[in-house]
Scaffold this motif. Structure first.
Motif, short mmCIF file in Angstrom:
data_model
loop_
_atom_site.label_atom_id
_atom_site.label_comp_id
_atom_site.label_asym_id
_atom_site.label_seq_id
_atom_site.Cartn_x
_atom_site.Cartn_y
_atom_site.Cartn_z
N UNK A 1 0.85 -1.18 0.00
CA UNK A 1 0.00 0.00 0.00
C UNK A 1 0.89 1.24 0.00
N UNK B 1 0.22 9.80 7.06
CA UNK B 1 1.22 10.87 7.14
C UNK B 1 1.71 11.00 8.57
N UNK B 2 0.78 11.01 9.52
CA UNK B 2 1.17 11.15 10.92
C UNK B 2 2.11 10.03 11.32
N UNK B 3 1.80 8.80 10.87
CA UNK B 3 2.66 7.68 11.23
C UNK B 3 4.05 7.82 10.61
N UNK C 1 -2.49 9.73 3.07
CA UNK C 1 -3.59 10.20 3.91
C UNK C 1 -3.07 10.74 5.23
N UNK C 2 -3.91 11.55 5.89
CA UNK C 2 -3.43 12.19 7.13
C UNK C 2 -2.98 11.19 8.18
N UNK C 3 -3.74 10.11 8.37
CA UNK C 3 -3.34 9.19 9.44
C UNK C 3 -2.04 8.50 9.07
#
Lengths: 375, 346, 343
Positions: free
Chosen positions: B170, B204-206, B200-202
């Motif tokens: 992914x 990206x945060x990771x 995606x934001x989540x």
């Protein structure tokens, strides 16, 4: 900091330039392709005016001059006092027959001077394009009865130069007409295949694969064998182009199908649908302009293939037959060892084929590179 | 320009200019830009599209593409504190030095990992390439290190992923694999060119967490290129703001966000919608568009869009960098003037 | 307020090829799976979620770019008639498409590079009203003025414009027939910050001027908070929460919403150490084979047995709609408790 490399006026010209203008700007930067294009155009002009450009009738024979080597054409001459003057002329050949081998040997004969001129009288009056009665040719001997073989003569004493020029008519148009038929078949079948998809697509694609899997030369031979021997040369010529294009459409159809498939999912096509455009308008106005330039480029690259195919067919003796004059037919005459040894000028049609095909390929490559000015 | 104690900078870029010589004309993608990469810290380069931030990164990696050329300036690389720096701008991109640096001391990750991952090689093969090129170790040892590296970037089932291809992962996992590749040789510098823009934001945060963790673990220096000021606020120590190929302002992250000196930085911060702002307020947008590279405005490149534009000044002269102290540098004529006046008064 | 569009049990499944000739079941992507909601006249409803959550498919299905698998999309026309967009065809569909228009994400892909601005923006007018020549030119110039482009740009081609200007052309095209409902699919996502702000302001102005209703599909929560009246959050083809913007951002009811909010970077370096983060383990579930029960359960820190078995339905909790078995029991962090930004 004035970094403005473009005057504002030039930039505005770019802003309002449509795709064909942009393509032309991109294409003309490709010098080799540009000059190849000019050359191709030149060949087509020659083909169009073949009867006028060729000094002789391609089928006029003179046994006396069989295998005469090329005559050097000179523009300058020396007058009686030895000064250089203008004089468009050539020299004849002395013929000596070897008493042992009976082989004819040619040697330049400085005494036989043949005066040449532009707009020389034609050996026979002819009718250009079937409508214009003419009695002059572009250049030739001032006295139409004198021999003139700028590229030598073949075994019947026919003028190779005139034959190559006349051959261009058939060879260059076989390409065009063949490509024209392929174009219609390719766009219709490829378009249907790409636009509708599903089982229609499946049938078309499988047929293409089938056609492509048949070995070409046996297929040609089979189809050519089906042409009745008693048909007129014109009918044979037409059949040959049909045979060529029946195989030639597959590549184009795949190209068109691919474009349709790619365009179908483009946002601007979706948008046109939402704007309320009927299907036909979506296809013609929103989709086709996006690949018409690619099609033109593909077609240009298909013409040399057709020319080579005609040449190959005729060379193998299954395409056009004498008395039709085409480059392939002419090359058939150069099909023996004796030619290579004694009359290499009979390869002139081969040179014409190579040069033309190269020019068409360069031209097509340039078009293809310019075809998507937005890349 | 006064040079502060520069011993702790891994890289110092000085007046770097990278121009593209296209058929339509010369594009000054990077123009007399200066910034520092402090050792072990994160520098964010922010800018809108066409500001020259990616070109800067590629220049540093020695990956400037035709028809681009570094026309002037220095990129001083100091492998260890106190040693004599090497000027990377003078090195050929295909030269010995760069070949030994890329994939070893310098790692790079891109916005589109799919484009950077080969479709015909497994993740493992690509991961090991760097290790095997730069270090002498056996295949088995290398494989273990590769699987370790995948584990370290948080890829589940690293043994299985090691033998998979890029397209089987992914988007987030691909970016993790890219990071693993970039870090396989424990680089001193990681250049990240918009690595989270396509995510995606989540996710990206990771990824941002991961980069921060790896930095804390290895002490590497990070140069992070982004257009998202939110991301900058999350990870940067130092910030350089670029506009039309120039670094218009640089300084530490707190100064840039809370005391910006350049009107562009200020306007950019204001123009950003925030999850905290209540609804209905109009955004203070920056008027106009980024100028076409061939139609650069005279004087300060930002003046046609600037809310502090001074006629007769900003459209006349090009601003020079003004040192505002503590590593805070901005290129604005108004600052030059006020500084001149201050000096005159003293 | 009355709903202008009511979506009822909408499903959009894309059928994939069978993995083998002998497998019995044909796999399908459940891009939109039993979604129901209303868009109220005059509001801006935002649809958020991560890539693959089905928000774009939902927008496109409402627009009938794709055929509907099942369900209803009831649209109230300007003359008061209620028509089912999902089943409309021919003339009715054309009439609806005059009132319901779309703005696309990619300003490069949605404008045909081979057509000039007049033809791009004028196409819907030409189709709907049969205008041409000067009358069409005037209309298009007028529209260009409305979106802040110079009217004389009529004969220019898209390549003459920057990304932001191209998006304005796309907006002008959407406005061409005086629409009532505009579906904006990631309309500002591809734009730079400075251009994004301009475009958001423009959309707000146009909304006021034309009395538009927006279905705004986006993934950027900062933008969504800025422009929406209500927000719907999607996860793997389903709607997990739909409520007023303020409520959603300050008091999220669904754990996924909380995680989304927590992941948004805060543009203030001083907040870095203060905020509490919710990090989601694992990856977004596949819409081909979503987890049983609540699709979010494998990543949810509150998941219990019931979440694995039964799929929660959207229900009213505190005035908002949420699809979570534990919605009443959870106290989740909104953006404010994650730290109030220094403004």
């Amino acid at each position: 900091m004035s970094d403005t490399t473009h005057p504002p006026a030039a930039e505005r010209r770019v802003d309002v330039a449509g795709q064909w203008t942009l393509m032309w700007w991109k294409f003309r930067r490709h010098k080799l392709a540009l000059w190849s294009g000019v050359f191709v155009l030149f060949i087509y002009v020659i083909a169009l005016f073949a009867s006028f450009v060729a000094p002789k009738d391609p089928n006029a024979y003179a046994a006396r001059y069989a295998y005469v080597p090329p005559m050097k054409v000179a523009f300058m001459d020396r007058d009686s006092e030895g000064n250089r003057t203008f004089g468009f002329h050539t020299h004849g050949w002395k013929v000596e027959t070897d008493p042992l081998t009976l082989q004819k040997n040619f040697a330049p004969d400085p005494d036989v001077r043949i005066d040449l001129r532009f707009f020389a009288p034609a050996p026979e009056p002819y009718v250009l394009w079937g409508v214009l009665p003419m009695n002059r040719v572009l250049f030739g001997p001032a006295d139409a009865t004198q021999p003139f073989y700028p590229l030598g003569a073949d075994r019947l004493g026919r003028d190779v130069y005139s034959r190559v020029i006349h051959g261009s008519q058939v060879s260059m148009t076989v390409g065009l007409v063949g490509v024209g038929i392929s174009l219609v078949l390719g766009i219709v079948l490829g378009g249907i295949s790409g636009y509708f998809g599903g089982w229609v697509d499946n049938i078309v694609q499988r047929s293409i694969e089938f056609l492509k899997s048949i070995p070409q030369i046996p297929l040609w031979m089979g189809l050519a064998a089906a042409i009745p021997a008693y048909w007129s040369p014109i009918a044979v010529y037409f059949m040959v182009t049909v045979i060529l294009s029946l195989i030639g459409w597959t590549g184009l159809a795949r190209e068109v199908r691919g474009r349709f498939l790619a365009l179908k999912s483009e946002d601007f096509v979706t948008s046109a649908r939402l704007d309320g455009c009927p299907e036909l308008r979506i296809i013609l106005r929103h989709m086709v302009p996006s690949f018409s330039s690619h099609i033109i480029a593909t077609l240009t690259l298909a013409v040399p293939t057709m020319i080579l195919a005609e040449t190959a067919l005729s060379f193998l003796g299954i395409g056009l037959r004498p008395p039709v004059v085409s480059w392939g037919v002419l090359m058939q005459e150069a099909q023996n060892v004796r030619t290579i040894a004694t009359a290499p000028w009979l390869f002139a049609p081969g040179v014409a084929v190579v040069v033309t095909v190269l020019a068409l390929n360069f031209f097509g490559d340039g078009l293809r590179d310019a075809a998507d000015p937005y890349a | 320009m006064p040079m502060p104690d520069s011993a702790d900078n891994l890289i110092e870029v000085r007046d770097l200019s990278c121009h593209f010589f296209t058929e339509e004309g010369v594009v000054r993608s990077v123009d007399q830009s200066s910034f520092d990469l402090p050792r072990g810290k994160t520098l964010c380069i922010v800018g809108e599209s066409g500001s020259g931030k990616s070109v800067t990164a590629r220049a540093l990696m020695g990956l400037t593409r035709e028809p681009g050329k570094i026309v002037s300036g220095q990129m001083l690389y100091r492998p260890a504190p106190g040693v004599v720096p090497i000027d990377l701008a003078a090195e050929r991109s295909g030269g010995q030095l760069y070949r030994s640096l890329r994939g070893a001391a310098f790692g790079m990750i891109f916005q589109e990992p799919m484009a950077a991952l080969s479709p015909v090689h497994t993740i493992g093969t690509q991961l090991l390439e760097g290790v095997l090129t730069h270090e002498a170790c056996s295949r088995a040892e290398a494989r273990n290190r590769g699987i370790d590296a995948l584990q370290r970037v948080g890829i589940p089932e690293p043994e299985r992923r090691f033998d998979q291809y890029g397209f089987e992962l992914s988007g987030g996992m691909r970016q993790r694999a890219m990071i693993a590749m970039a870090l396989a040789c424990r680089p001193a510098l990681l250049i990240a060119d918009e690595p989270t823009t396509a995510l995606d934001v989540t996710t990206q945060a990771n990824i941002l967490d991961l980069i921060a963790d790896l930095q804390a673990e290895t002490g590497m220096t990070v140069m992070f290129i982004t257009h998202d000021l939110g991301v900058v606020a999350e990870i940067a120590d130092e910030v350089a703001v670029m506009y039309l190929g120039r670094v218009v302002e640089r300084g530490d992250v707190d100064t840039i966000f809370h005391a910006p000196a350049h009107p562009y930085t200020e306007a950019l911060l204001n123009a950003m919608p925030s999850v905290h702002a209540r609804r209905g307020t109009r955004l203070p947008a920056i008027p106009g568009m980024v100028p076409h590279p061939f139609a650069r405005p005279s004087g300060c490149g930002f003046h046609p869009r600037c809310h502090r534009f001074v006629d007769g000044l900003c459209n006349r002269r090009e601003p020079e960098p003004v040192d505002l102290g503590a590593g805070h540098v901005a290129r604005c004529l108004r600052l030059e003037n006020s500084k001149d006046q201050k000096e005159a008064a003293e | 307020m009355t709903p202008i569009l009511s979506v009822r049990h909408l499903k959009k499944h894309y059928h994939l090829k069978k993995p083998s000739l002998f497998s019995a079941a044909q796999p399908s992507v459940k891009a939109v799976d039993d979604v129901s909601f209303d868009i109220l006249e005059g509001e801006t409803l935002s649809l958020v979620g991560e890539s693959g959550c089905g928000k774009t498919s939902l927008g496109q299905t409402i627009m009938r770019v794709h055929a509907v698998t099942s369900g209803e999309v009831l649209y109230r026309m300007s003359d008061g008639r209620e028509v089912d967009l999902a089943a409309a065809s021919g003339k009715t569909l054309k009439a609806i498409h005059r009132e319901v228009r779309m703005i696309f994400q990619d300003p490069n892909g949605s404008l045909n590079p081979r057509m000039n601005v007049r033809d791009i923006v004028g196409e819907p007018i030409r189709m709907a009203e049969g205008l041409s020549g000067r009358a069409l030119d005037d209309r298009v110039s007028d529209l260009l003025g409305k979106v802040g482009l110079r009217p004389e740009y009529l004969t220019r081609y898209p390549h003459a414009f920057s990304g932001g200007e191209r998006q304005r052309i796309g907006i002008a095209r959407a406005l061409a027939l005086n629409p009532r409902l505009v579906v904006a699919d990631e309309a500002v996502s591809a734009l730079d910050v400075s251009i994004q702000a301009q475009t958001l302001n423009l959309l707000a102005d146009l909304k006021e001027e034309f009395g538009l209703t927006f279905l705004f599909i986006a993934h950027d929560l900062s933008v969504v908070r800025h422009i929406s009246d209500r927000v719907a959050v999607m996860y793997v083809g389903r709607m997990v929460e739909l409520t007023e913007t303020e409520a959603l951002f300050t008091r999220p009811r669904h754990p996924y919403t909380e995680a989304l909010l927590s992941a948004v970077p805060i543009p203030d370096p001083r907040m870095r150490s203060k905020r509490r983060r919710v990090r989601l383990p694992g990856e977004v579930a596949s819409p081909i084979n979503p987890p049983s029960g609540c699709a979010f359960h494998p990543r949810c820190r509150f998941a219990s047995e019931i979440c694995k078995i039964e799929a929660p339905q959207l229900r009213t909790v505190d005035g908002g709609l949420v699809a979570c078995h534990h919605a009443e029991d959870l106290t989740l962090d909104g953006v404010d408790s994650l730290g109030v930004a220094a403004e």
